[in-house]
Write a protein that holds these residues in place. Sequence first.
Motif, mmCIF file in Angstrom:
data_model
loop_
_atom_site.group_PDB
_atom_site.id
_atom_site.type_symbol
_atom_site.label_atom_id
_atom_site.label_comp_id
_atom_site.label_asym_id
_atom_site.label_seq_id
_atom_site.Cartn_x
_atom_site.Cartn_y
_atom_site.Cartn_z
ATOM 1 N N HIS A 39 -102.350 3.653 23.268
ATOM 2 C CA HIS A 39 -103.429 4.014 24.199
ATOM 3 C C HIS A 39 -104.688 4.405 23.432
ATOM 4 N N PHE A 40 -104.542 5.299 22.476
ATOM 5 C CA PHE A 40 -105.718 5.812 21.768
ATOM 6 C C PHE A 40 -106.272 4.802 20.771
ATOM 7 N N ARG B 158 -113.231 -6.931 24.683
ATOM 8 C CA ARG B 158 -112.816 -7.016 26.083
ATOM 9 C C ARG B 158 -111.308 -6.787 26.222
ATOM 10 N N SER B 159 -110.533 -7.374 25.341
ATOM 11 C CA SER B 159 -109.081 -7.200 25.388
ATOM 12 C C SER B 159 -108.689 -5.765 25.064
ATOM 13 N N TYR C 210 -106.716 -0.568 27.057
ATOM 14 C CA TYR C 210 -106.946 0.880 27.186
ATOM 15 C C TYR C 210 -106.896 1.304 28.643
ATOM 16 N N LEU C 211 -107.597 0.585 29.505
ATOM 17 C CA LEU C 211 -107.622 0.933 30.924
ATOM 18 C C LEU C 211 -106.245 0.747 31.553
ATOM 19 N N PHE C 212 -105.553 -0.328 31.165
ATOM 20 C CA PHE C 212 -104.205 -0.544 31.714
ATOM 21 C C PHE C 212 -103.255 0.565 31.284
ATOM 22 N N SER C 213 -103.405 1.049 30.058
ATOM 23 C CA SER C 213 -102.506 2.093 29.576
ATOM 24 C C SER C 213 -102.597 3.354 30.433
ATOM 25 N N LEU C 214 -103.767 3.635 30.969
ATOM 26 C CA LEU C 214 -103.928 4.780 31.875
ATOM 27 C C LEU C 214 -103.116 4.573 33.148
#
Length: 306
Positions: free
Chosen positions: A198-199, A280-281, A286-290
């Motif tokens: 994530h980070f 972009r990937s 990152y957004l999906f991990s949230l």
Amino acid sequence: MEASRVSPPVALPPASRSESTGVRQVIADYVELTKPKVQSLLLLTTVCTMEIAGDPSAGLIALTVLGGYLSAGGAGAVNHYFDRDIDAMMPRTADRPVPSGRVSPRAALIYGIVLAALSFVLLTSAVNLLAASLAFSGFLGYVFVYTIWLKRRTPQNIVIGGAAGAIPPLVGWAAVTGGLAGMPIYLFAIVFFWTPPHFWALSLLMKDEYARVGVPMLPVVRGERETRKQILLYSILLYAVTQLPFCAGGLGTVYLVSSLVLGALFIAGAVVLYRRADRRSALRLYLFSLAYLALLFAAMVVDVKL
């Protein structure tokens, strides 16, 4: 007719408007010091874990969440104090309350310590000592292990220091049961192994800023290709760890199916990032991990309550 006339609105004098704006800014700054956006997802894991552990009352949930927020918020405020020098040099963080000068470093430090103390007192008196001690250990871990010791010394900072961010499930379980067991350890491990990919996805986007201020994040020290490789490896490890609650018999089919689907999507996103190597990937992962962590813990609750 006279009584029906509408009186014109009374305008506040400029001094009153300025004072009102100033008060709102001060409140906003002190809330920002607690890093509420970072906290929201971790507090969700606390609530979900409490529901998995039993049938807690709304009051117990509220008190535990408040205590957790105070502890993590205190750690965030102290982090603002120690990182004020590098925050001032990065465009993304230069307008934070301390580097911008709106809150003094001393005030931020005192504020953080007071919040942590209030958390311990609240959780000890209204929940239990174990929950209070675990929350306080998270505060100490984030401040002393991650912020002071690791962050500016090693690219493994987020791997080791990430343990502090994995404490909320332990706090939630202890709040309901008064103890710990295998299940909360599995949930701790899930958040722990989720944190690096994530980070690191975010750090790929912020690589130049970290390099400018000398923070040895993985993309700065080992390069972007190695970071993408590590993200993929940790995504696979995370997938394996998420199967532990089912394999141990603590959760059932609903969770199993959810963890398999979410895990496959996470790995797929990591594969795309590894192959394409574009911003972009990285942002998408990152957004999906949230969403991934929120949905995974929500699936646990659904599985238990069905």
